[in-house]
Motif scaffolding. Structure first.
Motif, PDB file in Angstrom:
ATOM      1  N   ALA A 204     -63.596 -29.744 -90.081  1.00 34.11           N
ATOM      2  CA  ALA A 204     -64.053 -28.780 -89.068  1.00 34.11           C
ATOM      3  C   ALA A 204     -64.607 -29.507 -87.839  1.00 34.11           C
ATOM      4  CB  ALA A 204     -65.110 -27.850 -89.662  1.00 34.11           C
ATOM      5  N   VAL A 205     -65.411 -30.535 -88.081  1.00 29.75           N
ATOM      6  CA  VAL A 205     -65.975 -31.335 -86.973  1.00 29.75           C
ATOM      7  C   VAL A 205     -64.851 -31.987 -86.179  1.00 29.75           C
ATOM      8  CG1 VAL A 205     -67.300 -33.424 -86.435  1.00 29.75           C
ATOM      9  CG2 VAL A 205     -68.145 -31.824 -88.172  1.00 29.75           C
ATOM     10  N   ARG A 206     -63.922 -32.567 -86.913  1.00 22.45           N
ATOM     11  CA  ARG A 206     -62.791 -33.272 -86.326  1.00 22.45           C
ATOM     12  C   ARG A 206     -61.994 -32.354 -85.384  1.00 22.45           C
ATOM     13  NH1 ARG A 206     -57.720 -35.251 -87.610  1.00 22.45           N
ATOM     14  NH2 ARG A 206     -57.267 -33.449 -88.887  1.00 22.45           N
ATOM     15  N   GLU A 207     -61.799 -31.127 -85.808  1.00 23.18           N
ATOM     16  CA  GLU A 207     -61.003 -30.182 -85.020  1.00 23.18           C
ATOM     17  C   GLU A 207     -61.788 -29.613 -83.835  1.00 23.18           C
ATOM     18  OE1 GLU A 207     -57.977 -28.977 -84.948  1.00 23.18           O
ATOM     19  OE2 GLU A 207     -57.091 -29.797 -86.776  1.00 23.18           O
ATOM     20  N   SER A 208     -63.072 -29.314 -84.074  1.00 26.53           N
ATOM     21  CA  SER A 208     -63.788 -28.534 -83.056  1.00 26.53           C
ATOM     22  C   SER A 208     -64.578 -29.402 -82.086  1.00 26.53           C
ATOM     23  CB  SER A 208     -64.732 -27.540 -83.733  1.00 26.53           C
ATOM     24  OG  SER A 208     -65.733 -28.251 -84.435  1.00 26.53           O
ATOM     25  N   GLU A 209     -65.137 -30.505 -82.563  1.00 27.50           N
ATOM     26  CA  GLU A 209     -65.941 -31.328 -81.665  1.00 27.50           C
ATOM     27  C   GLU A 209     -65.901 -32.811 -82.037  1.00 27.50           C
ATOM     28  OE1 GLU A 209     -70.405 -30.417 -82.866  1.00 27.50           O
ATOM     29  OE2 GLU A 209     -69.436 -28.593 -82.145  1.00 27.50           O
ATOM     30  N   PRO A 210     -64.712 -33.402 -81.868  1.00 22.67           N
ATOM     31  CA  PRO A 210     -64.537 -34.806 -82.247  1.00 22.67           C
ATOM     32  C   PRO A 210     -65.427 -35.759 -81.448  1.00 22.67           C
ATOM     33  CG  PRO A 210     -62.646 -34.044 -80.983  1.00 22.67           C
ATOM     34  CD  PRO A 210     -63.449 -32.839 -81.339  1.00 22.67           C
ATOM     35  N   LEU A 211     -65.845 -35.368 -80.259  1.00 23.82           N
ATOM     36  CA  LEU A 211     -66.684 -36.236 -79.440  1.00 23.82           C
ATOM     37  C   LEU A 211     -68.148 -35.805 -79.486  1.00 23.82           C
ATOM     38  CD1 LEU A 211     -64.391 -36.539 -76.287  1.00 23.82           C
ATOM     39  CD2 LEU A 211     -64.333 -37.862 -78.404  1.00 23.82           C
ATOM     40  N   GLY A 212     -68.450 -34.838 -80.330  1.00 29.21           N
ATOM     41  CA  GLY A 212     -69.824 -34.359 -80.409  1.00 29.21           C
ATOM     42  C   GLY A 212     -70.065 -33.206 -79.453  1.00 29.21           C
ATOM     43  N   LEU A 213     -69.015 -32.792 -78.759  1.00 28.96           N
ATOM     44  CA  LEU A 213     -69.094 -31.670 -77.826  1.00 28.96           C
ATOM     45  C   LEU A 213     -67.885 -30.791 -78.126  1.00 28.96           C
ATOM     46  CD1 LEU A 213     -69.491 -33.880 -74.657  1.00 28.96           C
ATOM     47  CD2 LEU A 213     -71.294 -32.404 -75.578  1.00 28.96           C
TER      48      LEU A 213
END
Lengths: 222, 222
Positions: A204-213
């Motif tokens: 989920a993190v990878r798809e939605s906010e890979p750069l922390g944003l």
């Protein structure tokens, strides 16, 4: 490497090959500009006339080093066109790193003298090297584009990523050592895995906010 | 950059800054070895005695270039320790690329002369530069390790990846141009996204065979 003479030294290399290997080490350590034909002759244990018999000028030695490295890199790219884009990238990486580890000094000379070759080489020689470099860049870019087109890869800027990939892999001559703690093959697995799989574990993190944003705030072609 | 003299030229830089900027361009184009103090004096339009007033030797100019680049790179790494590892990597990348794009020639001199600095610099000067380089490497490695420890990142060889990351980002001085088709900021997004998210779209492929082969056959620390 080119071998034009049957005369061979005790280690099985031809005289010309030995001369090339010694000159490569000297150029890598002192720079092309800082190495004289006298230094090459001394280091290889030949008189200067014999060195000139094999290479009519210092720049022809440098060109042989360049041509060998450029031809090697292009050859390393040949691949099975039916392979997936990720397999192709992994195999490129492996062959390039294994090749660099097998002749670090050649790679060092290649990159260290790169900015100045138009001073030493003829136009035709420069054109040959530039053509090989263009082939390497295009080959990497095309594999990324193939992955994007097939849906295997995310959309991304294949131009920029090809250049970054080349910096990561070929730039390894700076620290890659044939007997380092990781083999060239293991480093190829690390590099390829990081680039292809990514570092982030969570889907989920990878798809939605890979750069922390959130992706839409940062990635123009996200 | 250091400015020791209030004397300033028409473009607002101090004489010393102008001298440093002109010398950087010359060293980048011709190499340090191939540039004489006479060339620097001619290019900046000062007589040689004035040049020596600002820099007692050519090697002190080179050291100022080196120190500026090394200090900049270390400063670019300062970050919020509470940020996620992925944010930290993205912000490093952005600051490093923006910095390189703002002074390509400085970065070029830094990397081109790297193999030879122990010939030109004092032991203390070399030690200062090596210390800054070690800080950059360690900082990048530590962020990756932090991501692994928190579970944010996959297990991987942070040593090798830090070196690959440095090659990808800092090696961009070879092709990055301040007015290229993509800005340094956009390139930072592409690099960071590729490394953090990975290129492979499909979650199952990404987990089971990122290199086109089952993970256990290829990745020692998968």
């Amino acid at each position: 490497m080119t071998a034009s003479s049957p005369a061979s030294s005790s280690n099985g290399m031809s005289r010309r090959e030995e001369l090339l290997a010694v000159a490569t080490k000297l150029f890598a350590a002192r720079g092309y500009h800082g190495t004289r034909m006298d230094d090459v002759a001394d280091a290889v244990g030949l008189n200067k006339a014999t060195v000139y018999h094999y290479y009519a000028s210092k720049s022809l030695i440098l060109y042989d080093i360049y041509k060998g490295a450029a031809d090697f890199t292009v050859d390393a790219l040949h691949d099975d066109p039916t392979a997936s884009a990720r397999e192709t990238i992994y195999h490129f990486t492996r062959r390039l790193l294994v090749g660099i580890a097998s002749d670090i000094e050649r790679a060092a000379v290649y990159f260290q003298e790169g900015p100045y070759i138009s001073e030493w080489f003829t136009e035709d020689q420069v054109a040959y090297i530039r053509e090989k470099e263009a082939q390497v860049y295009e080959h990497v870019r095309d594999v990324i584009d193939r992955g994007i087109a097939s849906g295997e890869f995310y959309d991304c800027d294949s131009h920029v990523l090809a250049l970054g990939y080349i910096g990561m892999t070929l730039g390894s001559y700076r620290w890659l050592r044939p007997h380092g703690r990781r083999t060239a093959q293991e480093i190829a697995v690390e590099f390829s895995t990081a680039l292809l799989r990514g570092l982030i574990r969570d889907e989920a993190v990878r798809e939605s906010e890979p750069l922390g944003l959130p992706v839409e705030e940062t990635a123009p072609r996200g």
